[in-house]
Design a protein around this motif. Sequence first.
Motif, short mmCIF file in Angstrom:
data_model
loop_
_atom_site.label_atom_id
_atom_site.label_comp_id
_atom_site.label_asym_id
_atom_site.label_seq_id
_atom_site.Cartn_x
_atom_site.Cartn_y
_atom_site.Cartn_z
N LEU A 16 5.61 4.05 6.04
CA LEU A 16 6.51 4.12 4.90
C LEU A 16 6.08 5.22 3.93
O LEU A 16 4.96 5.74 4.02
CB LEU A 16 6.56 2.77 4.19
CG LEU A 16 6.98 1.57 5.05
CD1 LEU A 16 6.94 0.29 4.23
CD2 LEU A 16 8.36 1.78 5.66
N SER A 17 6.94 5.54 3.00
CA SER A 17 6.64 6.55 1.98
C SER A 17 6.11 5.87 0.72
O SER A 17 6.52 4.75 0.38
CB SER A 17 7.90 7.35 1.64
OG SER A 17 8.40 8.03 2.78
N ALA A 18 5.23 6.56 0.03
CA ALA A 18 4.64 6.00 -1.19
C ALA A 18 5.67 5.91 -2.31
O ALA A 18 6.64 6.67 -2.35
CB ALA A 18 3.46 6.86 -1.63
N ALA A 19 5.44 4.92 -3.20
CA ALA A 19 6.26 4.77 -4.42
C ALA A 19 7.75 4.70 -4.11
O ALA A 19 8.57 5.31 -4.78
CB ALA A 19 5.96 5.89 -5.40
N THR A 20 8.10 3.94 -3.08
CA THR A 20 9.49 3.87 -2.62
C THR A 20 9.94 2.43 -2.50
O THR A 20 9.19 1.57 -2.03
CB THR A 20 9.63 4.56 -1.25
OG1 THR A 20 9.18 5.92 -1.36
CG2 THR A 20 11.08 4.55 -0.76
N THR A 36 11.35 -4.76 -1.61
CA THR A 36 9.92 -4.56 -1.79
C THR A 36 9.68 -3.12 -2.21
O THR A 36 10.61 -2.32 -2.29
CB THR A 36 9.17 -4.92 -0.49
OG1 THR A 36 7.76 -4.98 -0.77
CG2 THR A 36 9.43 -3.92 0.62
N ARG A 37 8.43 -2.80 -2.47
CA ARG A 37 8.11 -1.45 -2.93
C ARG A 37 6.68 -1.11 -2.56
O ARG A 37 5.78 -1.93 -2.71
CB ARG A 37 8.31 -1.33 -4.44
CG ARG A 37 8.10 0.08 -4.99
CD ARG A 37 8.49 0.19 -6.45
NE ARG A 37 8.20 1.52 -6.98
CZ ARG A 37 9.00 2.58 -6.83
NH1 ARG A 37 10.15 2.45 -6.18
NH2 ARG A 37 8.68 3.76 -7.34
N THR A 38 6.47 0.11 -2.08
CA THR A 38 5.12 0.59 -1.78
C THR A 38 4.46 1.09 -3.07
O THR A 38 5.13 1.41 -4.06
CB THR A 38 5.17 1.73 -0.76
OG1 THR A 38 6.11 2.73 -1.21
CG2 THR A 38 5.59 1.23 0.61
N THR A 39 3.14 1.17 -3.04
CA THR A 39 2.39 1.68 -4.19
C THR A 39 2.38 3.22 -4.15
O THR A 39 2.72 3.84 -3.15
CB THR A 39 0.96 1.15 -4.19
OG1 THR A 39 0.32 1.52 -2.96
CG2 THR A 39 0.94 -0.35 -4.34
N LEU A 43 0.86 -1.18 0.00
CA LEU A 43 0.00 0.00 0.00
C LEU A 43 0.90 1.24 0.00
O LEU A 43 2.13 1.11 0.13
CB LEU A 43 -0.93 -0.02 1.22
CG LEU A 43 -1.92 -1.19 1.30
CD1 LEU A 43 -2.68 -1.16 2.62
CD2 LEU A 43 -2.88 -1.18 0.12
N PRO A 44 0.36 2.43 -0.12
CA PRO A 44 1.23 3.60 -0.16
C PRO A 44 2.08 3.80 1.10
O PRO A 44 3.18 4.36 1.02
CB PRO A 44 0.25 4.76 -0.36
CG PRO A 44 -0.92 4.15 -1.04
CD PRO A 44 -1.04 2.78 -0.45
N PHE A 95 -6.51 -2.93 -4.58
CA PHE A 95 -5.26 -2.18 -4.54
C PHE A 95 -5.35 -1.06 -5.57
O PHE A 95 -5.68 -1.29 -6.73
CB PHE A 95 -4.06 -3.08 -4.85
CG PHE A 95 -3.87 -4.17 -3.84
CD1 PHE A 95 -3.05 -3.98 -2.74
CD2 PHE A 95 -4.54 -5.39 -3.99
CE1 PHE A 95 -2.88 -4.99 -1.81
CE2 PHE A 95 -4.38 -6.39 -3.05
CZ PHE A 95 -3.54 -6.19 -1.96
N ARG A 96 -5.01 0.14 -5.12
CA ARG A 96 -5.10 1.31 -6.01
C ARG A 96 -3.70 1.76 -6.40
O ARG A 96 -2.80 1.85 -5.55
CB ARG A 96 -5.84 2.44 -5.30
CG ARG A 96 -6.03 3.68 -6.17
CD ARG A 96 -7.03 4.62 -5.55
NE ARG A 96 -7.26 5.80 -6.38
CZ ARG A 96 -8.38 6.52 -6.37
NH1 ARG A 96 -9.36 6.18 -5.56
NH2 ARG A 96 -8.50 7.57 -7.13
N PHE A 97 -3.53 2.07 -7.66
CA PHE A 97 -2.26 2.55 -8.19
C PHE A 97 -2.48 3.97 -8.72
O PHE A 97 -2.46 4.23 -9.93
CB PHE A 97 -1.74 1.61 -9.27
CG PHE A 97 -1.51 0.21 -8.76
CD1 PHE A 97 -0.30 -0.16 -8.19
CD2 PHE A 97 -2.52 -0.75 -8.82
CE1 PHE A 97 -0.09 -1.44 -7.70
CE2 PHE A 97 -2.32 -2.03 -8.34
CZ PHE A 97 -1.10 -2.38 -7.77
#
Length: 640
Positions: free
Chosen positions: A185-189, A212-215, A121-122, A380-382
């Motif tokens: 966490l921070s988004a898109a990271t 891994t990576r957040t959205t 998630l973000p 899940f939203r992108f």
Amino acid sequence: MSFARWKRIHKPVWHSDIPEAPLPAKVRKRHQWLHQHIAYDQWRIRHTRSKAAKRRLRRLIAGHRREIARIHAAYAAPASSSPGSTSTGSASTAVIPPPQPNAPEAGFAFFQHGVASGDPLPDRVVIWTRVTPAADATPASGLGPSATVLWHVALDAGFTSMVGSGSFVTTADRDHTVKLDVTGLSAATTYFYRFVFQGPWRDAQVSPVGRTRTTVAADATPAGLRLGVVSCANAQAGWFSAYRHLAARDDLDVVVHLGDYLYEYAPGAYGNGYAQTDIRSHEPPEQATTLRGYRLRHAQYKRDADLAALHVRYPFITTWDDHEFADNAWRDGTTGDSADAITDWAATKAAAQRAYDEWMPIRLEGTVALGDGSTIYRRFRFGQLAELTMLDLRSYRDEQVATPTSAEVNDADRTITGADQMSFLRDGLSVTAPQWRLVGNPVMMAPLQVTSLPQSVRDLLDSLGGGAYLPETQGLNTDQWDGYTHDRSLVLDHIVDQGVRDVVFITGDIHTSWAIEVPYPVTDTLTYGLMGSTAGVEFVCPSVTSNNIKDAVPGDPTSAANLAAGTTAAAAVRAANPQIKYLDFNNHGYLVVDVTPARVQSDWWFISDRADPRATVAWGQSWATSTGTGLVHQLTEPVA
């Protein structure tokens, strides 16, 4: 032996299991004393024969652990959202206790089942591992001590830029699995994570490092989204080379697994090709029907090097299909090949769900806590680009019909989704949703007409197993949405009536590769192209290893004769179903789905031979749908 003498002989080394947290001197000394006495009392249990003495020592250990928990509560940072876990938001460099090469457990691997992340998630992501704290603490054994596992999350693989750390207490009750939600966490990271365990003799080992990576944030407008899509990985049918090649890519945001992550069959059942040869046999050596069986099966799959490499590389978004339970499972039972081994369906279903919750990096019921529910459908939203709705088409469905007359398959009282999930799905298919409405759809949505096919082709379709069930009198596959046409109409009518565009069903289950325009209205598919329109498109991924059409023909699955049989069958099915634009019955591999504002492109990648652990990979075909069209067209190359 007294504690003082034991300490002189064994020289236990202690390191605080409250990372980055300063302890007052007296508390630190007491904390150390408690940990050392737990190790001492465990040693005494192993060296006494008196049952009464063993019981007394276990009570002492339990008291020590309660006191340690009170120290954690007082001095560790606020707990994270996962039970048994404490975390800190420190950005300092992680300190790993130094190894003790002379410790008794030196050379023993604590992390034997890899690491994994999922449900990004973000602002958060789930991270997972399993620890083997002692030699007897094998999966499903119910043995082994409780274990405090440290975890670290950082912005770099060297863990010099820490963003979070904590500890998680796991026990045999949860099969020594560790699963927690890392928040804040921070988004898109992109993040890196690892686990650390200090054995009873204080020898610390570090797990593999996962990435891994957040959205992206909900209001973001990303230029693209790229998914790796897989399903149907049967260890007995072949090697997971598809996972290895997908892990070698460096361009994905997330891996979507559409179900059949593992298979329940006993050795000798549903292996490679017509001969059903086991490329490698399942563990335990019987069909999984109990919690022990499902735990051991998950453990076997997690030890696969190719799957482990993919988990290390990318976060997963998963759903289950039938083989995580039993072939052709439905709400209250199963009609498939594995039904005879099941005596209590409710117990089998509960055991399979519990093991899945323990062993997968996923939130059930929206949390990582075990046993709080079994809802797996979620969204899940992108950003503004896309939204992915993952479905559960096993837990709520009615039994597949045995004789599919039109009245039975269209019965409004029968469902594949259940009422609540149907509302959830339709709510997500709205004109206010992000541009592309992606549906993670375990079984095929589009209609499949087979009554006009030659009997030889229908026999081959019947062989797909686990996805297709096509008796001689049957003109459709009742395990798919074809067997629940009232529910399908509820979905497709809603899409058309509400003016919803850019709907893409991403599907697994049937072990083969398809690009389809979903016709609307769904009446006679033979008239498609002459009348009516579409309600969206569907891209179906091949199996990782599970048998497809060419594998159902006697002989070598890679022979020219077998390949010709698959090609002939695909041509016949396409001729009878003009809505199907691409169909491959011969290959195994994976799908890469690339999303931009202008189009969704799907690239099929195929491995050379699932029986070869060193199989190569090659591009098959690419098809895309342009925004607003509801149609598919072929492309000449995959995404760069």
